[in-house]
Structure formats: C-alpha cells, structure tokens
Design a protein around this motif. Sequence first.
Motif, PDB file in Angstrom:
ATOM      1  N   ARG A  80      -5.054   0.678   3.471  1.00 29.26           N
ATOM      2  CA  ARG A  80      -5.330  -0.201   2.324  1.00 29.26           C
ATOM      3  C   ARG A  80      -4.107  -1.043   1.974  1.00 29.26           C
ATOM      4  O   ARG A  80      -4.215  -2.243   1.729  1.00 29.26           O
ATOM      5  N   VAL A  97      -2.630  -0.782 -11.519  1.00 28.52           N
ATOM      6  CA  VAL A  97      -3.655  -0.033 -12.244  1.00 28.52           C
ATOM      7  C   VAL A  97      -3.085   0.442 -13.570  1.00 28.52           C
ATOM      8  O   VAL A  97      -1.930   0.863 -13.660  1.00 28.52           O
ATOM      9  N   THR A 126      -6.382  -3.520 -12.180  1.00 28.08           N
ATOM     10  CA  THR A 126      -7.519  -2.610 -12.264  1.00 28.08           C
ATOM     11  C   THR A 126      -7.356  -1.768 -13.521  1.00 28.08           C
ATOM     12  O   THR A 126      -6.344  -1.084 -13.676  1.00 28.08           O
ATOM     13  N   CYS A 128      -8.725   1.356 -15.580  1.00 26.54           N
ATOM     14  CA  CYS A 128      -9.510   2.539 -15.245  1.00 26.54           C
ATOM     15  C   CYS A 128      -9.631   3.459 -16.452  1.00 26.54           C
ATOM     16  O   CYS A 128      -9.105   3.188 -17.525  1.00 26.54           O
ATOM     17  N   GLU A 132      -7.002   8.341 -14.641  1.00 26.06           N
ATOM     18  CA  GLU A 132      -7.379   7.896 -13.301  1.00 26.06           C
ATOM     19  C   GLU A 132      -6.308   7.045 -12.616  1.00 26.06           C
ATOM     20  O   GLU A 132      -6.453   6.717 -11.434  1.00 26.06           O
ATOM     21  N   GLN A 133      -5.249   6.671 -13.334  1.00 26.34           N
ATOM     22  CA  GLN A 133      -4.253   5.798 -12.717  1.00 26.34           C
ATOM     23  C   GLN A 133      -3.546   6.479 -11.545  1.00 26.34           C
ATOM     24  O   GLN A 133      -3.344   5.872 -10.493  1.00 26.34           O
ATOM     25  N   HIS A 136      -5.556   6.604  -8.281  1.00 23.26           N
ATOM     26  CA  HIS A 136      -5.631   5.267  -7.682  1.00 23.26           C
ATOM     27  C   HIS A 136      -4.349   4.938  -6.925  1.00 23.26           C
ATOM     28  O   HIS A 136      -4.391   4.344  -5.843  1.00 23.26           O
ATOM     29  N   ASP A 139      -3.885   7.372  -3.626  1.00 24.14           N
ATOM     30  CA  ASP A 139      -4.766   7.207  -2.469  1.00 24.14           C
ATOM     31  C   ASP A 139      -4.779   5.776  -1.921  1.00 24.14           C
ATOM     32  O   ASP A 139      -5.585   5.444  -1.061  1.00 24.14           O
ATOM     33  N   ARG A 141      -5.456   2.866  -3.439  1.00 31.16           N
ATOM     34  CA  ARG A 141      -6.257   1.827  -4.089  1.00 31.16           C
ATOM     35  C   ARG A 141      -5.386   0.908  -4.939  1.00 31.16           C
ATOM     36  O   ARG A 141      -5.786  -0.205  -5.264  1.00 31.16           O
ATOM     37  N   ALA A 142      -4.200   1.383  -5.314  1.00 28.83           N
ATOM     38  CA  ALA A 142      -3.271   0.569  -6.102  1.00 28.83           C
ATOM     39  C   ALA A 142      -1.874   0.704  -5.517  1.00 28.83           C
ATOM     40  O   ALA A 142      -1.538   1.700  -4.872  1.00 28.83           O
ATOM     41  N   ALA A 145       1.478   1.398 -10.878  1.00 34.87           N
ATOM     42  CA  ALA A 145       0.687   1.837 -12.027  1.00 34.87           C
ATOM     43  C   ALA A 145       1.550   1.909 -13.273  1.00 34.87           C
ATOM     44  O   ALA A 145       2.767   2.138 -13.203  1.00 34.87           O
TER      45      ALA A 145
END
Length: 279
Positions: A80, A97, A126, A128, A132-133, A136, A139, A141-142, A145
């Motif tokens: 990603r 995020v 993003t 959330c 949840e930061q 993210h 993994d 996704r961001a 943060a």
Amino acid sequence: METRELRYFVAVAEELHFSRAAARLGIAQPPLSRAISQLERRLGGPLLERNSRGVSLTDAGRVLLAEARTALDAVDAAERRTRRAAGSDDEPGLVLVSKAGAATELLTKLLDAYAAEPGSVKVEVTLCGIGEQGPHLRDGRADVALLHRPFDSTDGLDSEDLVTEGQVAVLPSGHPWATRSHLRLPDLDDIPDVPPMRWPSGGKTGGAGPEVRDSTQLYQLIGLGRAYAVLPESARAEQHHGIATVPVLDAPEVTTVIAWPPHSRSLALAALVRTATRL
C-alpha cells in the motif's frame, strides 16, 4: 519462506481443516498439503498435528501463525505504501488518519502550513472512529496519524509530541452541573441523571451509558441528555447545540502526537512531521 507458503499455512492454521482452507484459497487440496509438508521440512519440524479427529497446531505451529500474520500484514502494508510513493494518479501522496472531531483546529493548521511548503504532496485525510487510528497506521492504510496519549498506544511507532492539554466534562447544556466552574474526578461518580459514555473495545474505559464509536454519535447523545463524556479541552472548540463543557481539574493531561512507522523513509512524511513540530 515465500509469502505464498505463509498464506497457505495461515489459512490451514485458522481453519484447522485442509479442505476448508483449500476452498478459502481457491486451490485444490493436494498442492496445499504438499506446500505445508515442504514448509515443515524446511523448518525442521511439524507445524500441524494430523489425526482422525482433525488438525491442530503444534507449539512450533502456534509460533509461526503469530509470526506469519505479522509478516503478511507487513507485506500488505508495504504494498500500500509503495503504491502511494509511486505517485500514480489514483493514489494520494500521503494518507493522514485522525479521529473524527478530534484536534480539528490543529489538523487544519497543519494541512494549511504543509500545503504552503515547497515540494509538498497531496495529503488525503481519513477520519475514523474512536481507537481506529493506530490500526490504520500499522496495516499501511495510512502513512501518518494524530494520536492521543494516554488513550492511544504509540507502541512500535515513532512519534513527536505536539500539544498537551487538560480535560473537560462534556455535559448536556441543561444539566444542573453544566454551570459549575469546575469538577474533579471523584465528582464524576456522582453526576445525577446521566451515565458516563461507554467507549468501544480498545478505546478509553467507560461506564454504563451507551457505547459510542464516533464523535457525531457522541455529541448527539450528550445533547439529548443520555450521557456525558470527559474529553480533551480542545473539545470546547466544537460547536454543538445542547452541550456544555466544565474543566476537570485533576483529570490526567492528554497529549496529541503525530506518529508514523519507524521504518518509513518518505521525504514527504518527514516534511509533514517537521511542519507539525514547528507548529
């Protein structure tokens, strides 16, 4: 070891059944069995116990399951982040995020200041739910943060402190205690008529009130008189009908931090972090 072998093993270890694992992977069972046997030979011992009752993990298998999940998560995260770094038209330069409704003023200043920097890249934000930061960020996704200690964990991440603040009780505006000049933590056990907000698993602890997962739900429930919450002082900047804030003098301070994976080598991320610490 190959990632393909690890994915095969994780499927079998989670299903504890070769046929179900093969169906999940979309392959036939014989090549799956051969791949697992080859992996066991390479590692020097059995990973699975096979008998008439089914399949179970050996001690070595339990170790590999934990390690394989971590390794595969890292591979997925690397893919990603690399796609974003490649700068393709449909991918943002950086993904930041943040918890919805938190540190809004700080985030606005950060984005504006970074956009004015020479060589800045596009930043996709993003927003959330509560707690949840971190997932993210971990993994992939961001890339970066905004987290809030002590409620969010920064274990395994690099971070810089940005701002530290006290906390306030957020109450329905019509509540008798909403006009008080301040409160203390013992007072919160005796607030009449409204229970403390209940936070989702992995977030802050809470009480008997309704469970919340985002700030919109939180403020709406407080405005309806169904609960109260203790939040950082910056919550005062959020204009919501039907709520009031009262300082909680002895509540632990909350520190907003900017956090990122320690192995990151992104120059764009480094520039964003420098901008944040300068602010």
